[in-house]
Design a protein around this motif. Structure first.
Motif, short mmCIF file in Angstrom:
data_model
loop_
_atom_site.label_atom_id
_atom_site.label_comp_id
_atom_site.label_asym_id
_atom_site.label_seq_id
_atom_site.Cartn_x
_atom_site.Cartn_y
_atom_site.Cartn_z
N PHE A 400 0.83 -1.21 0.00
CA PHE A 400 0.00 0.00 0.00
C PHE A 400 0.86 1.26 0.00
O PHE A 400 1.99 1.24 0.49
N PRO A 401 0.32 2.37 -0.51
CA PRO A 401 1.02 3.64 -0.40
C PRO A 401 0.88 4.21 1.02
O PRO A 401 -0.11 3.92 1.71
N HIS A 402 1.87 4.97 1.44
CA HIS A 402 1.84 5.60 2.75
C HIS A 402 2.30 7.05 2.64
O HIS A 402 3.25 7.35 1.92
N ALA A 403 1.62 7.92 3.39
CA ALA A 403 1.94 9.36 3.38
C ALA A 403 2.69 9.67 4.67
O ALA A 403 2.09 9.83 5.73
N HIS A 450 5.25 9.65 11.23
CA HIS A 450 4.21 8.61 11.13
C HIS A 450 3.53 8.66 9.79
O HIS A 450 3.65 9.62 9.03
N CYS A 451 2.78 7.60 9.52
CA CYS A 451 1.94 7.57 8.32
C CYS A 451 0.69 8.39 8.58
O CYS A 451 0.06 8.27 9.64
N HIS A 452 0.31 9.23 7.61
CA HIS A 452 -0.89 10.05 7.78
C HIS A 452 -2.15 9.36 7.27
O HIS A 452 -3.22 9.96 7.27
N MET A 453 -2.03 8.10 6.81
CA MET A 453 -3.23 7.29 6.70
C MET A 453 -3.50 6.89 8.15
O MET A 453 -2.75 6.10 8.75
N LEU A 454 -4.54 7.49 8.74
CA LEU A 454 -4.62 7.48 10.20
C LEU A 454 -4.89 6.09 10.76
O LEU A 454 -4.49 5.79 11.89
N ALA A 455 -5.52 5.23 9.97
CA ALA A 455 -5.70 3.85 10.43
C ALA A 455 -4.36 3.12 10.48
O ALA A 455 -4.15 2.25 11.33
N HIS A 456 -3.45 3.48 9.59
CA HIS A 456 -2.12 2.87 9.63
C HIS A 456 -1.35 3.35 10.86
O HIS A 456 -0.67 2.57 11.53
N ALA A 457 -1.44 4.65 11.12
CA ALA A 457 -0.76 5.18 12.32
C ALA A 457 -1.29 4.50 13.58
O ALA A 457 -0.53 4.14 14.47
N GLY A 460 0.18 0.85 14.11
CA GLY A 460 1.61 0.54 14.15
C GLY A 460 2.54 1.52 13.50
O GLY A 460 3.71 1.58 13.87
N MET A 461 2.08 2.32 12.52
CA MET A 461 3.02 3.14 11.74
C MET A 461 3.33 4.47 12.41
O MET A 461 2.98 5.54 11.91
N ARG A 462 3.99 4.38 13.55
CA ARG A 462 4.42 5.58 14.27
C ARG A 462 5.82 5.36 14.82
O ARG A 462 6.11 4.30 15.39
CU CU Z 1 0.21 4.22 5.72
#
Ligand code: CU
Length: 470
Positions: A400-403, A450-457, A460-462
């Motif tokens: 997936f892409p991540h911001a 962190h990833c700004h796809m907030l569900a990803h953050a 785990g993505m922090r």
């Molecule tokens: Cu992400």
């Protein structure tokens, strides 16, 4: 390839909507003891066509977007956050190179503000540009419910335009019968796939924002993507112009705005556009929707002409301070490998000090890791000396892409030819890509990355970056 928008672009066949008004917030006056308030509270908004009921939202001052905050470069912004929500909250001032204590990250830079409580934010605004503010406690839910707004910092001298519009785009997930926000925050499919993608994209709280314009009028459009996860692909129809700034920071040279304009969650883009549609026609900011069609996101009815000719190409916006990133070739380099998610290769990762299989992580609602670690720990990704140039390789080993958003400091991408890209605070990294960024660690404190796809953050993505105080 996607099809290009045409001048005969469709609008969704909804009843005419209202133009959302942007409330101007009162400027702080000298000698006042209490700063102006910013109240996080429930409210109601007509996001959908009028045959639907209003949507219950959470918003600053009860609106989504919240009040448009406007200040001048060099000003000090002060707001007293008053929490009238049923849950704790805090405010992050996205893109401001801010005093760390004011960054609003619950659990890293401040305690969350309890229901009924307040917190005084006061900070300098070193940079002109388009910024935004949003809740940074349980962001996945709170931003999805509407807790965000635009923060505009004006240049000392205004560019030569006729007028400007701040356009805050959001992607809402609404129940199709009741028009209410679905409360499936943290649904496993969202956490493990592309995030919480909605079914209604609004601009300034309206699904069909319609504005008036005159032919050859010159507009500054300040685009802000406040969506939880949706990467917006936008295009101009009956408008021609230039990209002037990204993530608040001016480009050295205006770039012609053509083709798809990609705006990932958290990102901003300043455009200067001329209205080239004829009198009686409609100009559009178009949006590429899930159905692969371009739809009108914002429409401008062209009534009359501002002049008979177009103006010359605009001059670049004045540069902000501290734009150089020197010494990249010699900089310390750290790699951040993004792993996990559905269709990913993550076998196991460390969560709260424990090595867990992907399956065990998933059962706890965690799907992503940075360098094998899920979420924040006491150990930062890196510790930088004050003023040190740091390079980070962001390797996206997911499907997936991540911001990726760095708090407190802007970075430049180190391009393949070793030149540096524009200053940004949020970088979209596509699946399988590896991208390098570099920045001067000139802002002391603990900064979330962190990833700004907030569900990803949330799943785990922090991580965080420590910049020493001396
Ligand atoms: Cu992400």
């Amino acid at each position: 390839m996607t099809q290009s928008p045409s001048s005969s672009i469709n609008r969704r066949q909804f009843l005419a909507g209202t133009v959302a008004a942007l409330a101007l917030s009162p400027a702080p006056s000298r000698g006042e003891t209490a700063p102006p308030s910013l109240v996080a509270r429930p409210g109601m908004a007509q996001l959908t066509p009028k045959e639907y009921p209003e949507t219950a939202i959470w918003g600053f001052d009860g609106q989504a977007p919240g009040p448009l905050l406007r200040a001048r470069q060099g000003d000090r912004l002060q707001r007293r956050l008053m929490n009238q929500l049923p849950v704790p909250t805090s405010v992050h001032w996205h893109g401001i190179r801010i005093d760390n204590a004011m960054d609003g990250v619950a659990g890293l830079t401040q305690e969350p503000v309890a229901p009924g409580g307040s917190f005084d934010y006061a900070f300098d605004l070193p940079d002109a540009g388009t910024y935004w503010y949003h809740a940074h406690t349980m962001s996945l839910e709170q931003v999805a419910r509407g807790l965000y707004g635009a923060l505009i910092v004006e240049e000392p001298e205004a560019p030569d335009i006729d007028r400007e519009e701040a356009l805050v785009l959001d992607d809402w997930r609404l129940d199709r019968e009741t028009a209410q926000i679905t409360d499936d925050f943290g649904a496993w499919h969202d956490l493990s796939h592309a995030g919480r993608i909605g079914n209604l994209v609004s601009t300034n709280g309206a699904f069909d924002l319609t504005l008036a314009a005159r032919r050859n009028e010159r507009l500054r459009l300040r685009l802000i993507n406040a969506a939880n996860a949706r990467i917006l692909a936008l295009s101009l129809v009956g408008l021609e112009g230039w990209v002037m700034a990204l993530d608040g920071m001016p480009l050295d040279h205006p770039e012609t705005a053509q083709g798809e304009l990609i705006l990932a969650p958290g990102q901003r883009m300043d455009l200067i556009v001329d209205v080239t549609a004829d009198v009686g026609e409609t100009a559009h900011l178009a949006h590429l929707a899930n159905d692969g069609q371009w739809w009108s996101q914002v429409a401008w009815s062209v009534t009359g002409a501002a002049s008979s000719t177009r103006r010359p190409v605009p001059a670049a916006l004045p540069p902000n301070p501290r734009q150089a990133v020197p010494g990249v070739a010699q900089a310390r380099s750290v790699t951040l490998t993004m792993e996990g998610g559905a269709m990913g290769r993550l076998q196991a990762a460390t969560y709260e000090g424990q090595r867990l299989s992907f399956r065990d992580l998933a059962e706890r609602g965690h799907f992503w890791a940075f360098n094998g670690i899920v979420g924040l720990t006491d150990t930062p990704l890196l510790e930088a000396d004050l003023g040190e140039t740091i390079r980070i390789r962001i390797a996206n080993d997911t499907a997936f892409p991540h911001a990726m958003h760095l708090h407190g400091m802007h970075f430049r991408e180190v391009l393949a030819d070793a030149t540096l890209g524009p200053l940004r605070d949020t970088l979209l990294v596509q699946r399988g890509e590896s991208r390098d960024i570099a920045f001067v660690a000139d802002n002391p404190g603990d900064w979330l990355f962190h990833c700004h796809m907030l569900a990803h953050a949330a799943s785990g993505m922090r991580t965080w970056v420590k910049v020493r105080r001396s």
